[in-house]
Design a protein around this motif. Structure first.
Motif, PDB file in Angstrom:
ATOM      1  N   VAL A 145       0.863  -1.184   0.000  1.00  0.00           N
ATOM      2  CA  VAL A 145       0.000   0.000   0.000  1.00  0.00           C
ATOM      3  C   VAL A 145       0.898   1.233   0.000  1.00  0.00           C
ATOM      4  CG1 VAL A 145      -1.793   1.247   1.271  1.00  0.00           C
ATOM      5  CG2 VAL A 145      -1.791  -1.255   1.263  1.00  0.00           C
ATOM      6  N   TYR A 146       0.601   2.158  -0.936  1.00  0.00           N
ATOM      7  CA  TYR A 146       1.402   3.371  -1.095  1.00  0.00           C
ATOM      8  C   TYR A 146       0.486   4.544  -1.409  1.00  0.00           C
ATOM      9  CZ  TYR A 146       5.176   0.001  -2.122  1.00  0.00           C
ATOM     10  OH  TYR A 146       6.079  -1.029  -2.079  1.00  0.00           O
ATOM     11  N   THR A 147       1.084   5.740  -1.507  1.00  0.00           N
ATOM     12  CA  THR A 147       0.332   6.861  -2.039  1.00  0.00           C
ATOM     13  C   THR A 147       0.061   6.564  -3.517  1.00  0.00           C
ATOM     14  OG1 THR A 147       2.383   8.023  -2.548  1.00  0.00           O
ATOM     15  CG2 THR A 147       1.298   8.586  -0.445  1.00  0.00           C
ATOM     16  N   ARG A 148      -0.895   7.273  -4.095  1.00  0.00           N
ATOM     17  CA  ARG A 148      -1.346   6.950  -5.447  1.00  0.00           C
ATOM     18  C   ARG A 148      -0.229   6.916  -6.485  1.00  0.00           C
ATOM     19  NH1 ARG A 148      -6.404   9.711  -8.619  1.00  0.00           N
ATOM     20  NH2 ARG A 148      -6.350   8.310 -10.390  1.00  0.00           N
ATOM     21  N   ASP A 149       0.593   7.969  -6.526  1.00  0.00           N
ATOM     22  CA  ASP A 149       1.623   8.021  -7.567  1.00  0.00           C
ATOM     23  C   ASP A 149       2.658   6.915  -7.411  1.00  0.00           C
ATOM     24  OD1 ASP A 149       2.404   9.408  -5.258  1.00  0.00           O
ATOM     25  OD2 ASP A 149       3.785  10.705  -6.347  1.00  0.00           O
ATOM     26  N   VAL A 150       3.027   6.594  -6.181  1.00  0.00           N
ATOM     27  CA  VAL A 150       3.995   5.515  -5.965  1.00  0.00           C
ATOM     28  C   VAL A 150       3.372   4.170  -6.341  1.00  0.00           C
ATOM     29  CG1 VAL A 150       5.378   4.289  -4.232  1.00  0.00           C
ATOM     30  CG2 VAL A 150       5.230   6.785  -4.177  1.00  0.00           C
ATOM     31  N   ALA A 151       2.125   3.937  -5.924  1.00  0.00           N
ATOM     32  CA  ALA A 151       1.443   2.678  -6.237  1.00  0.00           C
ATOM     33  C   ALA A 151       1.324   2.477  -7.751  1.00  0.00           C
ATOM     34  CB  ALA A 151       0.059   2.646  -5.590  1.00  0.00           C
ATOM     35  N   GLU A 152       0.909   3.520  -8.450  1.00  0.00           N
ATOM     36  CA  GLU A 152       0.737   3.402  -9.902  1.00  0.00           C
ATOM     37  C   GLU A 152       2.067   3.186 -10.612  1.00  0.00           C
ATOM     38  OE1 GLU A 152      -1.530   6.881 -10.957  1.00  0.00           O
ATOM     39  OE2 GLU A 152      -3.412   5.929 -10.370  1.00  0.00           O
ATOM     40  N   THR A 153       3.110   3.848 -10.142  1.00  0.00           N
ATOM     41  CA  THR A 153       4.430   3.681 -10.752  1.00  0.00           C
ATOM     42  C   THR A 153       4.950   2.260 -10.541  1.00  0.00           C
ATOM     43  OG1 THR A 153       4.950   6.017 -10.453  1.00  0.00           O
ATOM     44  CG2 THR A 153       6.817   4.515 -10.734  1.00  0.00           C
ATOM     45  N   LYS A 154       4.852   1.757  -9.320  1.00  0.00           N
ATOM     46  CA  LYS A 154       5.355   0.412  -9.024  1.00  0.00           C
ATOM     47  C   LYS A 154       4.547  -0.645  -9.783  1.00  0.00           C
ATOM     48  CE  LYS A 154       7.807   0.962  -4.713  1.00  0.00           C
ATOM     49  NZ  LYS A 154       9.042   0.313  -5.120  1.00  0.00           N
ATOM     50  N   ALA A 155       3.224  -0.481  -9.831  1.00  0.00           N
ATOM     51  CA  ALA A 155       2.383  -1.436 -10.555  1.00  0.00           C
ATOM     52  C   ALA A 155       2.741  -1.445 -12.040  1.00  0.00           C
ATOM     53  CB  ALA A 155       0.903  -1.095 -10.360  1.00  0.00           C
TER      54      ALA A 155
END
Length: 101
Positions: free
Chosen positions: A69-79
């Motif tokens: 679980v991350y902030t939106r930008d980190v989550a989207e980048t990692k995914a």
């Protein structure tokens, strides 16, 4: 004319809102080799071998598994980076994101 003392302006203190968190989810597929999935989890999400194996097996058994679980930008980048790693090898590996409740 009488002087009116100026009142200091008081700004209401706004409590900064915590950024909304997003889950990164590993979606199971029947084509990507398990060892490759474990490798991606270790590389992109800095998991240990055991953690990565547990996440991979959970996704395999249940169809999907929350990876982190991350902030939106980190989550989207990692995914996106993890999904792209699979695509680069020709695998349908997929990571998605969704808001945490």
């Amino acid at each position: 004319m009488p002087e009116i003392a100026a009142r200091p302006r008081v700004k209401p203190r706004l409590k900064p809102e915590r950024p909304r968190l997003y889950k990164v989810i590993l979606v199971n597929d029947d084509y990507t080799p398990r060892a490759f999935v474990v490798g991606v989890l270790k590389a992109e999400f800095r998991m240990s071998e055991d953690e990565a194996h547990r996440v991979m097996i959970t996704a395999h058994r249940k169809g999907a598994c929350v990876v982190a679980v991350y902030t939106r930008d980190v989550a989207e980048t990692k995914a996106a980076r993890a999904t792209d790693a699979g695509r680069a090898k020709g695998y349908p590996l997929q990571f998605t994101t969704e808001p945490e409740e």
